[in-house]
Enzyme design. Structure first.
Site, PDB file in Angstrom:
ATOM      1  N   ASN A   1      18.931 -15.652   8.292  1.00  0.00           N
ATOM      2  CA  ASN A   1      18.220 -14.379   7.930  1.00  0.00           C
ATOM      3  C   ASN A   1      18.578 -14.241   6.433  1.00  0.00           C
ATOM      4  O   ASN A   1      19.218 -13.515   6.008  1.00  0.00           O
ATOM      5  CB  ASN A   1      18.776 -13.289   8.607  1.00  0.00           C
ATOM      6  CG  ASN A   1      18.088 -11.944   8.379  1.00  0.00           C
ATOM      7  OD1 ASN A   1      16.999 -11.734   7.736  1.00  0.00           O
ATOM      8  ND2 ASN A   1      18.566 -10.924   8.722  1.00  0.00           N
TER       9      ASN A   1
ATOM     10  N   GLU B   1      14.709 -19.533   8.444  1.00  0.00           N
ATOM     11  CA  GLU B   1      14.743 -18.331   7.647  1.00  0.00           C
ATOM     12  C   GLU B   1      15.927 -18.391   6.613  1.00  0.00           C
ATOM     13  O   GLU B   1      16.686 -17.480   6.324  1.00  0.00           O
ATOM     14  CB  GLU B   1      14.930 -17.082   8.579  1.00  0.00           C
ATOM     15  CG  GLU B   1      14.338 -15.617   8.136  1.00  0.00           C
ATOM     16  CD  GLU B   1      14.158 -14.697   8.963  1.00  0.00           C
ATOM     17  OE1 GLU B   1      13.825 -13.686   8.529  1.00  0.00           O
ATOM     18  OE2 GLU B   1      14.701 -14.549   9.936  1.00  0.00           O
TER      19      GLU B   1
ATOM     20  N   ASP C   1      14.230 -21.187  15.735  1.00  0.00           N
ATOM     21  CA  ASP C   1      13.671 -19.836  16.341  1.00  0.00           C
ATOM     22  C   ASP C   1      12.315 -19.838  16.489  1.00  0.00           C
ATOM     23  O   ASP C   1      11.504 -19.802  15.966  1.00  0.00           O
ATOM     24  CB  ASP C   1      13.822 -18.708  15.139  1.00  0.00           C
ATOM     25  CG  ASP C   1      13.840 -17.295  15.628  1.00  0.00           C
ATOM     26  OD1 ASP C   1      13.340 -17.014  16.413  1.00  0.00           O
ATOM     27  OD2 ASP C   1      13.881 -16.543  14.593  1.00  0.00           O
TER      28      ASP C   1
ATOM     29  N   ASN D   1      11.116 -17.296  18.279  1.00  0.00           N
ATOM     30  CA  ASN D   1      10.727 -15.732  18.593  1.00  0.00           C
ATOM     31  C   ASN D   1      10.067 -15.503  19.730  1.00  0.00           C
ATOM     32  O   ASN D   1       9.217 -14.570  19.721  1.00  0.00           O
ATOM     33  CB  ASN D   1       9.691 -15.389  17.134  1.00  0.00           C
ATOM     34  CG  ASN D   1      10.436 -15.067  16.070  1.00  0.00           C
ATOM     35  OD1 ASN D   1      11.319 -14.103  16.156  1.00  0.00           O
ATOM     36  ND2 ASN D   1      10.339 -15.585  14.904  1.00  0.00           N
TER      37      ASN D   1
ATOM     38  N   HIS E   1      21.274 -13.350  14.256  1.00  0.00           N
ATOM     39  CA  HIS E   1      21.061 -14.433  14.935  1.00  0.00           C
ATOM     40  C   HIS E   1      22.633 -15.187  15.084  1.00  0.00           C
ATOM     41  O   HIS E   1      23.643 -14.608  14.217  1.00  0.00           O
ATOM     42  CB  HIS E   1      20.127 -15.367  14.531  1.00  0.00           C
ATOM     43  CG  HIS E   1      18.752 -15.052  14.962  1.00  0.00           C
ATOM     44  ND1 HIS E   1      17.728 -15.759  15.572  1.00  0.00           N
ATOM     45  CD2 HIS E   1      18.101 -14.012  13.713  1.00  0.00           C
ATOM     46  CE1 HIS E   1      16.894 -15.204  15.185  1.00  0.00           C
ATOM     47  NE2 HIS E   1      17.033 -14.141  14.167  1.00  0.00           N
TER      48      HIS E   1
END
Length: 256
Positions: free
Chosen positions: A9, A35, A148, A150, A246
């Site tokens: 992130n 990310e 990830d 999602n 995360h």
């Protein structure tokens, strides 16, 4: 061989929370980041070089968005950027590293939580990704796909399945896609070692003190092709490591 998959992130934000110090301490062989929200030239990378890591970056055209990176002590034979789809590659979603006895795909699936347009983009990605990874599995045999995704696959992978049954990331069609993915010859390594263990999550909302109360989702995965089953040693989730919303995933495999 020890590997980490970690949605940061924002790598620059994670670095301010002592990410380099954690990597120096753990000293694993490979770190796959999703990310990162950065282009390589926006990040201080000298510490990566000093720690002996080759590093590879595939960034979105839009700065501060999406993007993936890999740090590896071993130099890969080849690095492939993107999956050959202009729409998804413009968002910097996947990076493939070829090694002598396996291939490693670091991937960041789109999120559909911001609206119908992004959910539609996510569905298009899932449709394109399945034949893509089937070709990779056929080509390499030994394939690791981390990142990830999602998507929380089953009810045990989310803190409140009933209230989230219509939420992006837990939609029936997304969960069905995950089932088809694993049936296509891939192993969910965490569930391989922790089959029925509840309350194991890899992402928590910033709202309502979710992480402290462990009200999370397991949407990050280390998947391997079935050909690699006999090389699996351990897989885990590391919720106490906190540089992001995360947490990291851990995978240990035999070299050969």
């Amino acid at each position: 061989m020890q590997l980490i998959s970690y949605n940061l992130n924002g790598i620059r934000a994670a670095m301010k929370k002592d990410l380099p110090k954690w990597i120096k301490k753990t000293n694993y062989d490979i770190y796959c980041f999703q990310e990162t929200k950065a282009h390589k030239e926006q990040v201080e990378t000298e510490w990566m070089d000093k720690l002996g890591y080759h590093h590879y970056w595939f960034s979105a055209e839009k700065k501060g968005y999406s993007s993936v990176a890999v740090l590896s002590k071993m130099k890969p034979k080849n690095v492939i950027y993107g999956m050959g789809n202009k729409t998804f590659d413009a968002e910097g979603r996947n990076l493939l590293l070829e090694f002598d006895n396996f291939a490693l795909l670091n991937v960041y699936f789109p999120s559909g939580s911001s609206g119908d347009h992004r959910q539609e983009m996510k569905f298009k990605f899932l449709k394109a990704f399945m034949p893509y990874v089937k070709k990779l599995k056929k080509k390499y045999g030994n394939l690791i796909i981390c990142g990830d995704y999602n998507i929380a696959h089953t009810e045990i992978d989310i803190h409140n399945p009933k209230s989230n049954k219509n939420s992006s990331g837990f939609l029936p069609v997304e969960r069905e896609w995950m089932t088809k993915f694993f049936k296509a010859g891939f192993i969910d390594t965490f569930r391989y070692f922790h089959k029925d263990e509840p309350h194991n999550y890899s992402w928590w909302s910033f709202r309502a003190n979710s992480r402290a109360n462990n009200k999370g989702w397991r949407i990050d995965y280390f998947s391997v092709s079935e050909a690699m089953e006999n090389r699996l040693v351990a897989a885990d989730i590391l919720p106490k490591v906190k540089h992001s919303d995360h947490c990291p995933l851990y995978l240990k495999i035999m070299d050969k």
